[in-house]
Design an enzyme around this catalytic site. Sequence first.
Site, short mmCIF file in Angstrom:
data_model
loop_
_atom_site.label_atom_id
_atom_site.label_comp_id
_atom_site.label_asym_id
_atom_site.label_seq_id
_atom_site.Cartn_x
_atom_site.Cartn_y
_atom_site.Cartn_z
N PRO A 71 35.03 38.81 40.47
CA PRO A 71 35.70 38.79 39.16
C PRO A 71 35.61 37.43 38.50
CG PRO A 71 37.32 38.89 40.95
CD PRO A 71 35.98 39.03 41.58
N GLU A 100 40.58 39.21 50.28
CA GLU A 100 40.86 38.19 49.25
C GLU A 100 39.57 37.59 48.71
OE1 GLU A 100 43.73 37.45 47.73
OE2 GLU A 100 44.46 39.13 48.91
N ARG A 119 18.00 52.19 35.46
CA ARG A 119 17.59 52.93 34.27
C ARG A 119 16.64 52.12 33.38
NH1 ARG A 119 20.80 52.91 30.12
NH2 ARG A 119 20.62 55.11 29.62
N ASP A 148 19.98 52.87 23.33
CA ASP A 148 21.36 52.78 23.81
C ASP A 148 22.12 51.64 23.15
OD1 ASP A 148 21.46 54.86 25.59
OD2 ASP A 148 20.69 53.68 27.27
N1 SAM Z 1 40.98 37.14 45.23
C1 SAM Z 1 39.85 37.44 44.37
C2 SAM Z 1 40.09 36.85 42.99
O1 SAM Z 1 41.20 36.96 42.50
O2 SAM Z 1 39.15 36.30 42.39
C3 SAM Z 1 39.67 38.95 44.23
C4 SAM Z 1 39.20 39.60 45.47
S1 SAM Z 1 38.86 41.31 45.25
C5 SAM Z 1 40.34 42.04 45.79
C6 SAM Z 1 37.73 41.67 46.54
C7 SAM Z 1 36.28 41.73 46.10
O3 SAM Z 1 36.10 42.72 45.11
C8 SAM Z 1 35.71 40.47 45.49
O4 SAM Z 1 35.31 39.54 46.48
C9 SAM Z 1 34.52 41.01 44.71
O5 SAM Z 1 33.39 41.17 45.54
C10 SAM Z 1 35.01 42.38 44.28
N2 SAM Z 1 35.47 42.43 42.88
C11 SAM Z 1 36.74 42.61 42.47
N3 SAM Z 1 36.80 42.65 41.13
C12 SAM Z 1 35.55 42.47 40.68
C13 SAM Z 1 34.97 42.38 39.38
N4 SAM Z 1 35.69 42.47 38.29
N5 SAM Z 1 33.64 42.20 39.29
C14 SAM Z 1 32.87 42.09 40.40
N6 SAM Z 1 33.37 42.16 41.65
C15 SAM Z 1 34.69 42.33 41.80
#
Ligand code: SAM
Length: 245
Positions: free
Chosen positions: A87, A114, A152, A167
Amino acid sequence: MQIDVITLFPQMFDAVREFGITRVALEKGLVCLGCYNPRDYTDDNYRTVDDRPYGGGPGMVMMSEPLAKCIDAVREQNSGPLICLSPQGEKLDQKLVAELAESSNIALLCGRYEGIDERILESRVDREISIGDYVVAGGEFPAMVVVEAIARLVPGVLGNASSAAEDSFTDGLLDCPHYTRPEVFEGSEVPSVLLSGNHERIMHWRLKQSLGRTWTRRPDLIRGRQLDEIEQRLLKEFQLEQHDD
Ligand code: SAM
């Protein structure tokens, strides 16, 4: 194109293998998908891949050692960019998808818990990509979004190559509305221009709707675009029609 995914849940990618356009891409051999599980690179009986965070706090962190071994095994056959789904990464958009689709290899790293020990991100990851400003529980769904969006665009995957070109976002606008049979549904008619058989009028109507929708729904996209004379006229027409309604 070779896509390798590092994930604690390789079975989740059965959805990619078994359904829709990604299945077509794999069956045609245009995309190859490999899955690697960090648990297969552990040394203990419990196949441990996570541990408590230094400094305390909630949750667990993905350990560096199994991840490093797993990533290094992937890198022996895949030298493309290693992308961690996060994220905190740069936000995925169609431009970035198109850029990724140019690579012949990519590897995707899915976090859980986490997140991933920071030293893996520093030593092995080339870039981090986010699917939006919200948090899901793992990188698997984000990775599947990336895989499908890329697949795609791989030449030969879509039956009609022009469908991707038309698209939303491809040329910086949202797509126009679409209709199919019946001509009248619950009293609502298909716009008559679409039944006219006049290709030029249809093309202009579609462009007008695209411009209008983008102006209404995503004014930021219109602001960042230089409209040519025809586009300016069509957008004005759309705005006047809205005014009349
Ligand atoms: N503690 C992290 C933070 O707040 O940045 C979030 C961890 S999340 C619960 C677990 C995993 O989900 C991340 O390591 C990532 O690989 C994935 N993930 C969660 N949200 C995401 C997003 N918006 N885009 C891409 N990957 C995401």
